[in-house]
Design a protein around this motif. Structure first.
Motif, mmCIF file in Angstrom:
data_model
loop_
_atom_site.group_PDB
_atom_site.id
_atom_site.type_symbol
_atom_site.label_atom_id
_atom_site.label_comp_id
_atom_site.label_asym_id
_atom_site.label_seq_id
_atom_site.Cartn_x
_atom_site.Cartn_y
_atom_site.Cartn_z
ATOM 1 N N LYS A 56 7.338 5.008 1.172
ATOM 2 C CA LYS A 56 8.393 4.332 1.924
ATOM 3 C C LYS A 56 8.859 5.186 3.102
ATOM 4 N N ASN A 57 9.100 6.477 2.860
ATOM 5 C CA ASN A 57 9.552 7.371 3.928
ATOM 6 C C ASN A 57 8.509 7.510 5.029
ATOM 7 N N THR A 58 7.242 7.540 4.648
ATOM 8 C CA THR A 58 6.160 7.632 5.628
ATOM 9 C C THR A 58 6.126 6.386 6.506
ATOM 10 N N LEU A 59 6.242 5.208 5.901
ATOM 11 C CA LEU A 59 6.213 3.960 6.661
ATOM 12 C C LEU A 59 7.451 3.816 7.539
ATOM 13 N N VAL A 60 8.613 4.197 7.022
ATOM 14 C CA VAL A 60 9.843 4.135 7.821
ATOM 15 C C VAL A 60 9.732 5.061 9.022
ATOM 16 N N GLY A 61 9.032 6.166 8.873
ATOM 17 C CA GLY A 61 8.797 7.087 9.979
ATOM 18 C C GLY A 61 7.766 6.591 10.976
ATOM 19 N N GLY A 62 7.169 5.427 10.721
ATOM 20 C CA GLY A 62 6.221 4.833 11.657
ATOM 21 C C GLY A 62 4.787 5.280 11.470
ATOM 22 N N GLU A 63 4.508 6.047 10.412
ATOM 23 C CA GLU A 63 3.146 6.526 10.178
ATOM 24 C C GLU A 63 2.386 5.573 9.259
ATOM 25 N N SER A 64 1.068 5.643 9.320
ATOM 26 C CA SER A 64 0.213 4.843 8.447
ATOM 27 C C SER A 64 -0.107 5.620 7.175
ATOM 28 N N ILE A 65 -0.481 4.877 6.143
ATOM 29 C CA ILE A 65 -0.894 5.483 4.873
ATOM 30 C C ILE A 65 -2.310 5.005 4.593
ATOM 31 N N LYS A 66 -3.238 5.951 4.457
ATOM 32 C CA LYS A 66 -4.619 5.602 4.143
ATOM 33 C C LYS A 66 -4.919 6.059 2.726
ATOM 34 N N LEU A 67 -5.250 5.105 1.870
ATOM 35 C CA LEU A 67 -5.610 5.382 0.484
ATOM 36 C C LEU A 67 -7.106 5.105 0.352
ATOM 37 N N VAL A 68 -7.889 6.162 0.240
ATOM 38 C CA VAL A 68 -9.337 6.046 0.214
ATOM 39 C C VAL A 68 -9.774 5.136 -0.930
ATOM 40 N N GLN A 69 -10.717 4.266 -0.657
ATOM 41 C CA GLN A 69 -11.274 3.284 -1.582
ATOM 42 C C GLN A 69 -10.270 2.227 -2.008
ATOM 43 N N PHE A 70 -9.099 2.159 -1.345
ATOM 44 C CA PHE A 70 -8.121 1.118 -1.641
ATOM 45 C C PHE A 70 -7.753 0.355 -0.376
ATOM 46 N N MET A 75 6.916 -4.755 10.678
ATOM 47 C CA MET A 75 6.455 -5.212 9.373
ATOM 48 C C MET A 75 5.329 -4.304 8.886
ATOM 49 N N VAL A 76 5.132 -4.302 7.594
ATOM 50 C CA VAL A 76 4.060 -3.518 6.999
ATOM 51 C C VAL A 76 2.851 -4.427 6.842
ATOM 52 N N SER A 77 1.716 -3.917 7.253
ATOM 53 C CA SER A 77 0.467 -4.657 7.160
ATOM 54 C C SER A 77 -0.496 -3.874 6.273
ATOM 55 N N PHE A 78 -1.229 -4.592 5.411
ATOM 56 C CA PHE A 78 -2.206 -3.953 4.532
ATOM 57 C C PHE A 78 -3.593 -4.436 4.900
ATOM 58 N N ARG A 79 -4.504 -3.491 5.056
ATOM 59 C CA ARG A 79 -5.918 -3.824 5.267
ATOM 60 C C ARG A 79 -6.702 -3.159 4.155
ATOM 61 N N SER A 80 -7.356 -3.970 3.355
ATOM 62 C CA SER A 80 -8.100 -3.429 2.222
ATOM 63 C C SER A 80 -9.360 -2.714 2.686
ATOM 64 N N SER A 81 -9.802 -1.765 1.859
ATOM 65 C CA SER A 81 -11.025 -1.032 2.183
ATOM 66 C C SER A 81 -12.234 -1.925 1.940
ATOM 67 N N LYS A 82 -13.347 -1.523 2.500
ATOM 68 C CA LYS A 82 -14.582 -2.293 2.331
ATOM 69 C C LYS A 82 -14.960 -2.375 0.852
ATOM 70 N N LEU A 135 -12.992 -2.228 -1.809
ATOM 71 C CA LEU A 135 -12.095 -3.124 -2.527
ATOM 72 C C LEU A 135 -12.435 -4.578 -2.229
ATOM 73 N N ARG A 136 -12.689 -4.887 -0.958
ATOM 74 C CA ARG A 136 -13.069 -6.256 -0.602
ATOM 75 C C ARG A 136 -14.350 -6.675 -1.314
ATOM 76 N N GLU A 137 -15.330 -5.766 -1.381
ATOM 77 C CA GLU A 137 -16.588 -6.079 -2.071
ATOM 78 C C GLU A 137 -16.346 -6.352 -3.548
ATOM 79 N N ARG A 138 -15.531 -5.526 -4.190
ATOM 80 C CA ARG A 138 -15.245 -5.731 -5.618
ATOM 81 C C ARG A 138 -14.487 -7.026 -5.858
ATOM 82 N N LEU A 139 -13.555 -7.354 -4.980
ATOM 83 C CA LEU A 139 -12.813 -8.601 -5.118
ATOM 84 C C LEU A 139 -13.732 -9.808 -4.997
ATOM 85 N N ASN A 140 -14.655 -9.751 -4.054
ATOM 86 C CA ASN A 140 -15.518 -10.892 -3.804
ATOM 87 C C ASN A 140 -16.691 -11.000 -4.762
ATOM 88 N N ASN A 141 -17.067 -9.916 -5.423
ATOM 89 C CA ASN A 141 -18.161 -9.964 -6.384
ATOM 90 C C ASN A 141 -17.710 -10.314 -7.787
#
Length: 98
Positions: A38-52, A81-88, A90-96
């Motif tokens: 939350k503090n990272t996003l409020v500060g305007g930075e992005s959060i990258k969670l590998v494989q997520f 606003m907060v935007s989420f973009r899933s990793s490749k 995660l998208r593959e696992r969701l669709n398979n």
């Protein structure tokens, strides 16, 4: 079938079971992770969670809208606003897993 949401408490239970820490410590770990995010996003930075995925803060421009209750035209103010973009992966696992 209604889909269920995962709660903070359920995340703490999962941490407790996986790491073997007490329920109280597991809850503190979960709370600390979310507070840091939350503090990272409020500060305007992005959060990258590998494989997520990646959480980013986006600016939304003001635009014309309509009050759904009254039908009255109005201007929706600019906002962030907060935007989420899933990793490749995660998208593959969701669709398979159909």
């Amino acid at each position: 079938m209604k889909k269920k949401n995962v709660t903070r408490k359920e995340l703490a239970v999962a941490v407790n079971e996986q790491l073997g820490v007490s329920q109280r410590n597991a809850a503190e770990i979960v709370d600390t992770v979310f507070a840091t995010m939350k503090n990272t996003l409020v500060g305007g930075e992005s959060i990258k969670l590998v494989q997520f995925g990646t959480l980013t803060v986006r600016d939304k421009s003001p635009r014309r809208g309509r009050n759904p209750r009254t039908g009255e035209a109005m201007t929706i103010t600019k906002r962030k606003m907060v935007s989420f973009r899933s990793s490749k992966r995660l998208r593959e696992r969701l669709n398979n897993n159909k």
